[in-house]
Scaffold this active site. Structure first.
Site: not given
Length: 499
Positions: A15, A240-242
């Site tokens: 990712t 979360s990545k976000r």
RNA sequence: GCCCCCAUCGUCUAGUGGCCUAGGACGCCGCCCUUUCAAGGCGGUAACGCCGGUUCGAAUCCGGUUGGGGGUACCA
């Protein structure tokens, strides 16, 4: 009886960043694999989502693992395998499932399913179960979930978890174009690679009954499962990545030591016991038991990580500390002109900085005054130290004393001079050193001052004190009598910029 | 909504019926040391969500409740 050697796997999808949750998962798997001579840690890159997949991302995964100490040089490491290399096997398996009646084709659209079902809580309604559809365009392959009973997942962390078949829909295993879904590909690969122990995040727990059904349908004994608690943020949501700081690479760039990160991560859901926390990997890994892992979610506490990191930094040998700092001193990233850097000077100050940095990147602000042409301008430090009553007089007194060519330029003597200079103004050393420190380093906080001055040298020290005196004079001349708090500061900055 | 998981200081945890008036670590607060800041030393703050059971005895077992979370895709 001889047990089969453990074969765990770590199966990240590329990712572009390595999630700290994945790091912990990898570490737990790694610890287990290394506990047995023949234990293996299988790395499989789940790269089937071609749309979002870049080759360099795979390299990133391998590098991140290596940073954690998990790598190809160790005999317990196997791989990397690439899921994309097994595409043929995935398709064959899908066909086999169909041939053996364990799966059927379905041409329902999402809309049709939605319209049809009376209970909106249920998923797919099994409409095509007995229609005997042949493979064809627009037809996805669905697994035929057995009618009666539950599937029981024996989880080594959570114990026995039951899923009634009535609550598991006939899930899709291959898309209309024949490509397999995660749930299938993952199982096929695990079977293929002889995986017998699956340790992964709790978010996969609801996939597990489906996958276990698949293992059984393929005539295989399911692996031993363990689902790790999720790692959460301060609001107790899955990292979360976000929205959260989850990339291992980010921590690496800030100067967290891999040893500290590994130590901290191991403790997120598990404890070695004996009231010990700081423990090297070599001692920790043999103690790790998957059944001792907690089942409740764990907050990723960067404060505690920093504390651990500070401990590890302080424990470093002096030379090692210097080497570890190098990436932040390199010409590409350092704020000073390359030619100003002097490695001998750095080696001399490093020990003073070692107990003062929690993360390696902080080394820069500790030593930059030695290599910058001029000290940094920190308005808060300046206004705090350069009070009108004491700043100017103290600088003047210090300058006069330090300019004496007979003065031996070493810490004890420098201290004595500044102490005497302060005394003359009724200032204790704590107060007296502040204006000098700010004049010379730019900041109110920093390394021990006298050692710093020694390294800076007489000439540069005097120049900087004089520059500060000049700036002070300019401020006094330019300051509006009615000036509010902010006004003199901005004037000061303007003046400094002109210089 | 439905399925599933979880529940000890603010946080990570120790604790598997009596050793618990609940231990450690981080954080926070105070004191000491001290040229600033750290580091170091000493001390302090603070928890078994709630209600019922079981038991001579429950943080530990059971039920319920409340509250969190994860999953609910022809994503992984």
């Amino acid at each position: 009886m001889t047990e089969n050697p453990i074969r765990v796997r770590f199966a990240p999808s590329p990712t572009g960043m390595f999630h700290v949750g994945g790091a912990r998962s990898a570490l737990y798997n790694w610890a287990l694999a290394r506990q047995q001579d023949e234990g293996r840690f299988v790395l499989r890159i789940e790269d089937t989502d071609a749309a979002r997949n870049k080759p360099e991302w795979t390299e990133g995964i391998i590098q991140a693992l290596a940073w954690l100490g998990i790598g190809e040089s160790d005999p317990h490491f196997e791989g990397p395998y690439f899921q994309s290399d097994y595409a043929e096997k995935h398709r064959e398996t899908a066909e086999r499932l169909y041939d053996e009646g364990r799966a059927y084709y379905c041409d329902c659209t999402r809309e049709q399913v939605q319209e049809r079902r009376d209970n909106p809580n249920l998923g797919y309604d099994g409409f095509c179960r007995d229609r005997g559809l042949e493979p064809g365009p627009g037809r996805a392959l669905r697994f035929r979930v057995p009618e009666g009973g539950p599937t029981v997942v024996e989880d080594r962390i959570r114990g026995r978890v039951e899923f009634e078949h009535t609550s598991i829909e006939d899930f899709v295993v291959a898309r209309a174009d024949g490509s397999p879904l995660f749930v299938l590909a993952n199982v096929v690969d695990d079977v293929e690679m002889g995986v017998n122990t699956v340790i992964r995040g709790e978010e996969h727990l609801s996939n597990t009954p489906k996958q276990q059904l698949l293992w059984e349908a393929l005539g295989q004994a399911p692996p031993s499962w363990a689902h790790l608690p999720v790692i959460v943020n301060e609001k107790r949501q899955k990292l979360s990545k976000r929205r959260d700081k989850v990339a291992l690479e980010t921590y690496q760039e800030e100067g967290f030591l891999p040893e500290a990160m590994v130590n901290y991560l191991m403790l997120l859901g598990w404890a070695p016991g004996g009231d010990r926390e700081i423990m090297p990997w070599s001692e920790m890994a043999p103690l790790f038991r998957i059944s001792d892992v907690n089942s409740s979610s764990a907050f990723f506490d960067e404060k505690k990580l920093r504390a651990f990191n500070g401990e590890y930094i302080r424990a470093l040998e002096a030379d090692d500390f210097v080497e570890r700092c190098r990436p932040w001193l390199s010409p590409e990233v350092a704020p000073w002109p390359e030619e100003n850097y002097d490695d001998d000077v750095f080696r001399a100050v490093a020990p003073l900085a070692q107990s003062r940095v929690a993360v390696l990147s902080e080394i820069v602000a500790n030593v930059d005054f030695l290599f910058l042409d001029e000290p940094v301008d920190d308005p808060k430090s300046w206004s705090k130290a350069m009070k009108p009553e004491t700043g100017g007089p103290m600088l003047a007194a210090a300058r006069e004393r330090l300019a004496d060519p007979a003065l031996s330029w070493e810490p004890e003597a420098l201290r004595a001079e500044l102490e005497a200079a302060g005394e003359g103004l009724g200032l204790k050393l704590g107060k007296a050193q502040a204006p000098v420190r700010v004049a010379v380093t730019g900041r109110t906080v920093g390394l021990p001052l006298f050692e710093s001055l020694e390294l800076l040298g007489r000439e540069r020290t005097l120049l900087r004190i004089e520059a500060a005196q000049e700036r002070l004079r300019a401020e006094e001349a330019g300051a509006a009598p009615a000036g509010a708090d902010a006004a003199p500061a901005s004037t000061a900055e303007g003046t400094a910029a002109v210089e």
